[in-house]
Write a protein that holds these residues in place. Structure first.
Motif, PDB file in Angstrom:
ATOM      1  N   UNK A 182       0.835  -1.188   0.000  1.00 37.00           N
ATOM      2  CA  UNK A 182       0.000   0.000   0.000  1.00 37.00           C
ATOM      3  C   UNK A 182       0.877   1.248   0.000  1.00 37.00           C
ATOM      4  N   UNK A 183       0.652   2.181  -0.925  1.00 38.82           N
ATOM      5  CA  UNK A 183       1.425   3.422  -0.908  1.00 38.82           C
ATOM      6  C   UNK A 183       1.050   4.279   0.294  1.00 38.82           C
ATOM      7  N   UNK A 184       1.840   5.271   0.567  1.00 37.10           N
ATOM      8  CA  UNK A 184       1.542   6.170   1.680  1.00 37.10           C
ATOM      9  C   UNK A 184       0.181   6.818   1.470  1.00 37.10           C
ATOM     10  N   UNK A 185      -0.682   6.808   2.483  1.00 37.54           N
ATOM     11  CA  UNK A 185      -2.016   7.403   2.316  1.00 37.54           C
ATOM     12  C   UNK A 185      -2.004   8.927   2.328  1.00 37.54           C
ATOM     13  N   UNK A 186      -0.904   9.530   2.699  1.00 38.56           N
ATOM     14  CA  UNK A 186      -0.815  10.992   2.780  1.00 38.56           C
ATOM     15  C   UNK A 186      -0.307  11.553   1.458  1.00 38.56           C
ATOM     16  N   UNK A 187      -0.828  12.691   1.045  1.00 34.59           N
ATOM     17  CA  UNK A 187      -0.436  13.257  -0.250  1.00 34.59           C
ATOM     18  C   UNK A 187       0.972  13.822  -0.268  1.00 34.59           C
ATOM     19  N   UNK A 188       1.524  14.143   0.906  1.00 38.00           N
ATOM     20  CA  UNK A 188       2.868  14.711   0.990  1.00 38.00           C
ATOM     21  C   UNK A 188       3.694  13.984   2.030  1.00 38.00           C
ATOM     22  N   UNK A 189       4.187  14.724   3.012  1.00 39.17           N
ATOM     23  CA  UNK A 189       4.928  14.110   4.105  1.00 39.17           C
ATOM     24  C   UNK A 189       3.995  13.241   4.937  1.00 39.17           C
ATOM     25  N   UNK A 190       4.450  12.035   5.259  1.00 39.45           N
ATOM     26  CA  UNK A 190       3.675  11.137   6.108  1.00 39.45           C
ATOM     27  C   UNK A 190       4.031  11.429   7.565  1.00 39.45           C
ATOM     28  N   UNK A 191       3.099  11.971   8.367  1.00 33.61           N
ATOM     29  CA  UNK A 191       3.446  12.358   9.733  1.00 33.61           C
ATOM     30  C   UNK A 191       3.838  11.188  10.632  1.00 33.61           C
ATOM     31  N   UNK A 192       3.450   9.968  10.265  1.00 30.45           N
ATOM     32  CA  UNK A 192       3.853   8.813  11.076  1.00 30.45           C
ATOM     33  C   UNK A 192       5.360   8.586  11.011  1.00 30.45           C
ATOM     34  N   UNK A 193       5.995   9.073   9.948  1.00 32.59           N
ATOM     35  CA  UNK A 193       7.447   8.939   9.850  1.00 32.59           C
ATOM     36  C   UNK A 193       8.161   9.849  10.837  1.00 32.59           C
ATOM     37  N   UNK A 194       7.430  10.787  11.443  1.00 32.33           N
ATOM     38  CA  UNK A 194       8.009  11.661  12.453  1.00 32.33           C
ATOM     39  C   UNK A 194       8.117  10.980  13.812  1.00 32.33           C
ATOM     40  N   UNK A 195       7.494   9.832  13.969  1.00 36.64           N
ATOM     41  CA  UNK A 195       7.554   9.119  15.254  1.00 36.64           C
ATOM     42  C   UNK A 195       8.996   8.757  15.584  1.00 36.64           C
ATOM     43  N   UNK A 196       9.415   8.918  16.859  1.00 38.39           N
ATOM     44  CA  UNK A 196      10.800   8.632  17.245  1.00 38.39           C
ATOM     45  C   UNK A 196      11.276   7.236  16.864  1.00 38.39           C
ATOM     46  N   UNK A 197      10.375   6.257  16.882  1.00 37.16           N
ATOM     47  CA  UNK A 197      10.777   4.887  16.567  1.00 37.16           C
ATOM     48  C   UNK A 197      11.151   4.708  15.106  1.00 37.16           C
ATOM     49  N   UNK A 198      10.704   5.617  14.243  1.00 34.56           N
ATOM     50  CA  UNK A 198      10.947   5.484  12.805  1.00 34.56           C
ATOM     51  C   UNK A 198      11.874   6.552  12.249  1.00 34.56           C
ATOM     52  N   UNK A 199      11.938   7.715  12.895  1.00 33.44           N
ATOM     53  CA  UNK A 199      12.578   8.865  12.270  1.00 33.44           C
ATOM     54  C   UNK A 199      14.050   8.648  11.950  1.00 33.44           C
TER      55      UNK A 199
END
Length: 255
Positions: free
Chosen positions: A1-18
């Motif tokens: 599944x592609x990113x559901x957000x049209x631009x920056x995906x805010x979930x990527x801002x989570x400390x566990x992923x950033x």
């Protein structure tokens, strides 16, 4: 599944992923630029290292006191009591060595730094040693003959200093050309919007390169398997407004 957000995906801002996402994005930008910069330029992946000591302070309490009966052989008066502290295991805040990657577009042959490309991390923006170290580096670049591209894909903490600009965007890209300072180009965009492409300045005789950061980010999202790793049922890092939160809820409802 592609990113559901049209631009920056805010979930990527989570400390566990950033941290991992940041490293992948740095390399992806380098890989995307290189074919268009050769043979005159190359992209160097550089590392900045500093000690981070802005962790929350740990409160160390006074250990409990216990009363021991004094041994007659060790004291003059057997009826006297003494207090002795029993040690506890505690944790002290220690500085952590932090390494951050950034890019330098250099000229082949002379190795002159033409353009510095920074993707900001939380520690660059949060008050403490990380922000101080980055702001000093930023001032050195702005005082040099190198261009600066500063990519801020984080909504938390104050943006980098800008004069005469009201902060209205979730994210921002700043392009500072050495020949135009103190003026710079600001690309400001919201969580609901695609990431705008920006122009990468090079030497005066060379045309500026269009950087499609949105496509680069989507490639990182796909190669990093973030569609399988992100739980879109957990709360997103807080949007700026209730309207944005409602938009996020509607966007993710089908997932």
């Amino acid at each position: 599944m592609p990113s559901p957000f049209p631009g920056m995906n805010p979930y990527l801002e989570l400390p566990a992923l950033w941290h991992e996402f940041h490293n992948r994005l740095i390399v992806a930008i380098s890989d995307a630029l290189t074919p268009y910069l050769q043979p005159k330029y190359y992209v160097a992946v550089e590392t900045r290292t500093y000690l981070d000591d802005d962790n929350p302070e740990l409160l160390v309490g006074i250990p409990d006191a216990i009363v021991l009966t004094a041994s007659p052989t060790l004291v003059a008066q057997p009826t006297t009591t003494a207090t002795q502290t029993r040690p506890k295991q505690i944790q002290l805040p220690l500085p952590i060595e932090v390494k951050e990657r950034y890019l330098e577009v250099r000229e082949v042959g002379t190795h002159q730094v033409i353009t510095v490309i920074e993707v900001l991390s939380p520690k660059n923006k949060r008050k403490g040693e990380g922000r101080s170290a980055y702001e000093k580096k930023r001032q050195r670049v702005l005082g040099s003959s190198s261009h600066l591209v500063e990519i801020d894909l984080l909504r938390e903490n104050p943006p980098m200093p800008m004069i005469g600009v009201e902060d209205t965007g979730d994210y921002r890209i700043v392009v500072s050309r050495a020949s135009h300072r103190p003026m710079a180009d600001l690309y400001e965009f919201q969580m609901r919007e695609p990431i705008p492409s920006f122009l990468l300045p090079l030497k005066p005789d060379d045309p500026e390169l269009i950087v499609d950061l949105q496509t680069i980010l989507l490639g990182v999202y796909d190669r990093g398997s973030y569609d399988f790793r992100i739980n879109y049922h957990q709360p997103v890092p807080p949007p700026k407004s209730e309207v944005d939160q409602q938009w996020v809820d509607e966007l993710l409802a089908p997932i």
